[in-house]
Design a protein around this motif. Structure first.
Motif, PDB file in Angstrom:
ATOM      1  N   ASP A 153       0.731  -1.147  -0.104  1.00 33.00           N
ATOM      2  CA  ASP A 153      -0.165  -0.035   0.021  1.00 33.00           C
ATOM      3  C   ASP A 153       0.869   1.259  -0.023  1.00 33.00           C
ATOM      4  OD1 ASP A 153      -2.241  -1.465   0.097  1.00 33.00           O
ATOM      5  OD2 ASP A 153      -2.208  -1.717   2.292  1.00 33.00           O
ATOM      6  N   LEU A 154       0.633   2.021  -1.115  1.00 34.24           N
ATOM      7  CA  LEU A 154       1.359   3.211  -1.076  1.00 34.24           C
ATOM      8  C   LEU A 154       0.573   4.561  -1.272  1.00 34.24           C
ATOM      9  CD1 LEU A 154       4.042   2.020  -4.128  1.00 34.24           C
ATOM     10  CD2 LEU A 154       4.342   2.315  -1.629  1.00 34.24           C
ATOM     11  N   PRO A 155       0.995   5.594  -0.482  1.00 36.59           N
ATOM     12  CA  PRO A 155       0.231   6.880  -0.689  1.00 36.59           C
ATOM     13  C   PRO A 155       0.269   7.470  -2.086  1.00 36.59           C
ATOM     14  CG  PRO A 155       2.424   7.108   0.132  1.00 36.59           C
ATOM     15  CD  PRO A 155       2.349   5.673  -0.036  1.00 36.59           C
ATOM     16  N   ALA A 156      -0.948   7.561  -2.718  1.00 35.07           N
ATOM     17  CA  ALA A 156      -1.131   7.822  -4.096  1.00 35.07           C
ATOM     18  C   ALA A 156      -0.522   9.192  -4.501  1.00 35.07           C
ATOM     19  CB  ALA A 156      -2.776   7.872  -4.575  1.00 35.07           C
ATOM     20  N   GLY A 157      -0.818  10.100  -3.594  1.00 32.32           N
ATOM     21  CA  GLY A 157      -0.292  11.656  -3.784  1.00 32.32           C
ATOM     22  C   GLY A 157       1.327  11.594  -3.930  1.00 32.32           C
ATOM     23  N   LYS A 158       1.836  11.055  -2.857  1.00 33.12           N
ATOM     24  CA  LYS A 158       3.211  10.755  -2.662  1.00 33.12           C
ATOM     25  C   LYS A 158       3.851  10.032  -4.172  1.00 33.12           C
ATOM     26  CE  LYS A 158       2.958  12.955   0.769  1.00 33.12           C
ATOM     27  NZ  LYS A 158       3.432  12.514   2.270  1.00 33.12           N
ATOM     28  N   VAL A 159       3.262   9.037  -4.451  1.00 33.71           N
ATOM     29  CA  VAL A 159       3.617   8.405  -5.631  1.00 33.71           C
ATOM     30  C   VAL A 159       3.731   9.268  -6.788  1.00 33.71           C
ATOM     31  CG1 VAL A 159       3.028   6.505  -7.299  1.00 33.71           C
ATOM     32  CG2 VAL A 159       2.953   5.955  -4.599  1.00 33.71           C
ATOM     33  N   ALA A 160       2.746  10.015  -6.984  1.00 32.74           N
ATOM     34  CA  ALA A 160       2.429  10.886  -7.962  1.00 32.74           C
ATOM     35  C   ALA A 160       3.633  11.848  -8.069  1.00 32.74           C
ATOM     36  CB  ALA A 160       1.175  11.675  -8.052  1.00 32.74           C
ATOM     37  N   ALA A 161       3.847  12.363  -6.817  1.00 34.68           N
ATOM     38  CA  ALA A 161       5.068  13.351  -6.950  1.00 34.68           C
ATOM     39  C   ALA A 161       6.577  12.674  -7.064  1.00 34.68           C
ATOM     40  CB  ALA A 161       5.289  13.639  -5.180  1.00 34.68           C
ATOM     41  N   ALA A 162       6.695  11.529  -6.686  1.00 40.52           N
ATOM     42  CA  ALA A 162       7.936  10.794  -7.033  1.00 40.52           C
ATOM     43  C   ALA A 162       7.742  10.688  -8.545  1.00 40.52           C
ATOM     44  CB  ALA A 162       7.965   9.448  -6.277  1.00 40.52           C
ATOM     45  N   MET A 163       6.864  10.306  -9.280  1.00 46.82           N
ATOM     46  CA  MET A 163       6.734   9.943 -10.497  1.00 46.82           C
ATOM     47  C   MET A 163       6.980  11.340 -11.401  1.00 46.82           C
ATOM     48  SD  MET A 163       6.297   6.799 -11.000  1.00 46.82           S
ATOM     49  CE  MET A 163       7.468   6.873  -9.489  1.00 46.82           C
ATOM     50  N   LEU A 164       6.526  12.464 -10.852  1.00 43.00           N
ATOM     51  CA  LEU A 164       6.854  13.670 -11.735  1.00 43.00           C
ATOM     52  C   LEU A 164       8.477  13.904 -11.657  1.00 43.00           C
ATOM     53  CD1 LEU A 164       6.287  16.613 -12.865  1.00 43.00           C
ATOM     54  CD2 LEU A 164       5.708  17.322 -10.341  1.00 43.00           C
ATOM     55  N   HIS A 165       8.999  13.648 -10.230  1.00 41.77           N
ATOM     56  CA  HIS A 165      10.330  13.783 -10.189  1.00 41.77           C
ATOM     57  C   HIS A 165      11.267  12.894 -11.183  1.00 41.77           C
ATOM     58  CE1 HIS A 165      10.982  16.995  -7.373  1.00 41.77           C
ATOM     59  NE2 HIS A 165       9.774  16.637  -6.697  1.00 41.77           N
ATOM     60  N   LEU A 166      10.775  11.777 -11.193  1.00 40.03           N
ATOM     61  CA  LEU A 166      11.392  10.855 -12.004  1.00 40.03           C
ATOM     62  C   LEU A 166      11.324  11.121 -13.567  1.00 40.03           C
ATOM     63  CD1 LEU A 166      12.824   7.817 -12.236  1.00 40.03           C
ATOM     64  CD2 LEU A 166      10.408   6.913 -12.193  1.00 40.03           C
ATOM     65  N   ALA A 167      10.241  11.541 -13.985  1.00 43.14           N
ATOM     66  CA  ALA A 167      10.034  11.977 -15.295  1.00 43.14           C
ATOM     67  C   ALA A 167      11.136  13.296 -15.567  1.00 43.14           C
ATOM     68  CB  ALA A 167       8.510  12.447 -15.776  1.00 43.14           C
ATOM     69  N   LEU A 168      11.027  14.210 -14.754  1.00 46.49           N
ATOM     70  CA  LEU A 168      11.921  15.265 -15.019  1.00 46.49           C
ATOM     71  C   LEU A 168      13.451  14.917 -15.053  1.00 46.49           C
ATOM     72  CD1 LEU A 168      10.113  17.982 -12.778  1.00 46.49           C
ATOM     73  CD2 LEU A 168      10.319  17.962 -15.449  1.00 46.49           C
ATOM     74  N   LEU A 169      13.756  13.813 -14.228  1.00 52.00           N
ATOM     75  CA  LEU A 169      15.199  13.376 -14.287  1.00 52.00           C
ATOM     76  C   LEU A 169      15.466  12.705 -15.741  1.00 52.00           C
ATOM     77  CD1 LEU A 169      17.859  12.316 -12.791  1.00 52.00           C
ATOM     78  CD2 LEU A 169      16.583  10.251 -12.400  1.00 52.00           C
ATOM     79  N   GLY A 170      14.591  11.962 -16.010  1.00 53.04           N
ATOM     80  CA  GLY A 170      14.916  11.413 -17.404  1.00 53.04           C
ATOM     81  C   GLY A 170      14.791  12.418 -18.488  1.00 53.04           C
ATOM     82  N   LEU A 171      14.172  13.597 -18.330  1.00 54.62           N
ATOM     83  CA  LEU A 171      13.865  14.411 -19.308  1.00 54.62           C
ATOM     84  C   LEU A 171      15.001  15.396 -19.236  1.00 54.62           C
ATOM     85  CD1 LEU A 171      10.239  15.568 -19.054  1.00 54.62           C
ATOM     86  CD2 LEU A 171      11.342  14.321 -21.188  1.00 54.62           C
ATOM     87  N   VAL A 172      15.920  15.495 -18.478  1.00 51.43           N
ATOM     88  CA  VAL A 172      16.950  16.340 -18.278  1.00 51.43           C
ATOM     89  C   VAL A 172      18.244  15.570 -19.169  1.00 51.43           C
ATOM     90  CG1 VAL A 172      19.126  17.005 -16.747  1.00 51.43           C
ATOM     91  CG2 VAL A 172      16.769  17.500 -16.101  1.00 51.43           C
ATOM     92  N   PHE A 173      18.122  14.324 -19.100  1.00 48.00           N
ATOM     93  CA  PHE A 173      19.037  13.722 -20.134  1.00 48.00           C
ATOM     94  C   PHE A 173      18.775  13.523 -21.372  1.00 48.00           C
ATOM     95  CE2 PHE A 173      20.186  12.520 -15.544  1.00 48.00           C
ATOM     96  CZ  PHE A 173      21.445  12.804 -15.369  1.00 48.00           C
ATOM     97  N   GLY A 174      17.444  13.452 -21.329  1.00 47.82           N
ATOM     98  CA  GLY A 174      16.849  13.249 -22.902  1.00 47.82           C
ATOM     99  C   GLY A 174      17.176  14.823 -23.575  1.00 47.82           C
ATOM    100  N   ALA A 175      16.838  15.699 -22.825  1.00 46.68           N
ATOM    101  CA  ALA A 175      17.241  17.031 -23.573  1.00 46.68           C
ATOM    102  C   ALA A 175      18.674  17.104 -23.888  1.00 46.68           C
ATOM    103  CB  ALA A 175      16.693  18.130 -22.728  1.00 46.68           C
ATOM    104  N   LEU A 176      19.587  16.687 -22.897  1.00 49.07           N
ATOM    105  CA  LEU A 176      21.114  16.663 -23.165  1.00 49.07           C
ATOM    106  C   LEU A 176      21.360  15.988 -24.567  1.00 49.07           C
ATOM    107  CD1 LEU A 176      23.729  17.573 -22.609  1.00 49.07           C
ATOM    108  CD2 LEU A 176      23.925  15.738 -21.197  1.00 49.07           C
ATOM    109  N   SER A 177      20.610  14.857 -24.718  1.00 51.62           N
ATOM    110  CA  SER A 177      20.912  13.944 -25.633  1.00 51.62           C
ATOM    111  C   SER A 177      20.315  14.695 -27.174  1.00 51.62           C
ATOM    112  CB  SER A 177      20.042  12.803 -25.618  1.00 51.62           C
ATOM    113  OG  SER A 177      20.271  11.755 -26.603  1.00 51.62           O
ATOM    114  N   LEU A 178      19.169  15.175 -26.994  1.00 54.18           N
ATOM    115  CA  LEU A 178      18.457  16.158 -28.168  1.00 54.18           C
ATOM    116  C   LEU A 178      19.486  17.112 -28.627  1.00 54.18           C
ATOM    117  CD1 LEU A 178      15.025  17.172 -28.632  1.00 54.18           C
ATOM    118  CD2 LEU A 178      16.787  18.529 -29.165  1.00 54.18           C
TER     119      LEU A 178
END
Length: 266
Positions: A153-178
């Motif tokens: 059982d995970l807190p939905a709001g906190k999971v959403a926060a972690a996923m937002l930060h995770l997406a942005l982490l990937g996008l930083v390196f994706g933008a560098l690749s671009l």
């Protein structure tokens, strides 16, 4: 021929993206299935506690408790495998935006359309952003839904926060690749440079609290903006989000300017 580069990119990626989504669901299912056998094993937490501090900082979120659902997901998924998955997706999307088109000899067809070069880069970047956000949203939903079957059982709001930060982490390196791909047109370089920077940033963040000369650089690491504020416990860090979004924007604008000025070989 499609004049809307964004729609064309999304259409071209639909099959590979479906494979990514299926992989995410299956990967989460594997980690969820392991939870019942780990939650009642105090030896797992003892092993984590006995790790040298440097190794613990590199391989696990500081202070994570493996006996709790949140701590388990932090250590087993969001500390290492989750970031690798999302960074890999974003770097492949970023490298394919311009350098990939050149490598496939399809860039001339794209440039023949009445669309500015900068618009091509921006549309490709938007497709990458949508893809990364969609992937992490699916990842979060899979964690919440699949976890209910085994008591994870995970807190939905906190999971959403972690996923937002995770997406942005990937996008930083994706933008560098671009950016690298738009500036050089070299596919290998557009993948190799972000991979190298990601490893360095990961080490700097992990050891920044232990090595005095690395400490001033720790907060510059995208991994610090991702996990340094512990979003799975504390929620969204708007400072971290702002820094990551600004970094992505600067890299995309840099890529657009570089592509505008570069001579593209026929």
């Amino acid at each position: 021929m499609l004049r809307d580069v964004l729609l064309k990119t999304l259409r071209d990626q639909r099959r590979s993206y479906a494979a990514w989504c299926l992989s995410v669901v299956l990967l989460v299912a594997m980690y969820v299935a392991l939870w019942p056998s780990i939650r009642d094993q105090p030896s797992m937490q003892d092993f984590l506690d006995q790790m040298p501090q440097a190794l613990r900082n590199l391989l696990a979120t500081s202070g994570a408790d493996m006996s709790t659902p949140v701590g388990y997901i932090q250590v087993e998924f969001l500390s290492f495998m989750g970031p690798i998955l999302v960074i890999l997706y974003a770097v492949l999307a970023g490298s394919g935006a311009v350098a990939g088109e050149e490598d496939r000899r399809t860039l001339d067809l794209l440039l023949a359309t009445p669309v500015a070069r900068s618009r091509i880069v921006v549309d490709k970047a938007v497709a990458m952003v949508l893809g990364a956000l969609g992937l992490t949203t699916l990842l979060g939903v899979a964690l919440l839904l699949e976890g209910t079957f085994v008591g994870l059982d995970l807190p939905a709001g906190k999971v959403a926060a972690a996923m937002l930060h995770l997406a942005l982490l990937g996008l930083v390196f994706g933008a560098l690749s671009l950016l690298v791909g738009a500036a050089t047109g070299r596919l290998a370089l557009s993948r190799g440079v972000p991979a190298f920077v990601a490893v360095v940033a990961y080490v700097v963040n992990g050891l920044g609290g232990l090595v005095s000369w690395l400490e001033p650089f720790q907060k510059l690491s995208p991994f610090f903006q991702y996990a340094g504020h512990d979003p799975l416990h504390a929620g969204v860090s708007w400072l971290g989000v702002t820094v990551a979004v600004a970094t992505v924007a600067v890299l995309v604008v840099g890529g657009a300017l570089a592509f505008e000025r570069r001579d593209v070989a026929s």
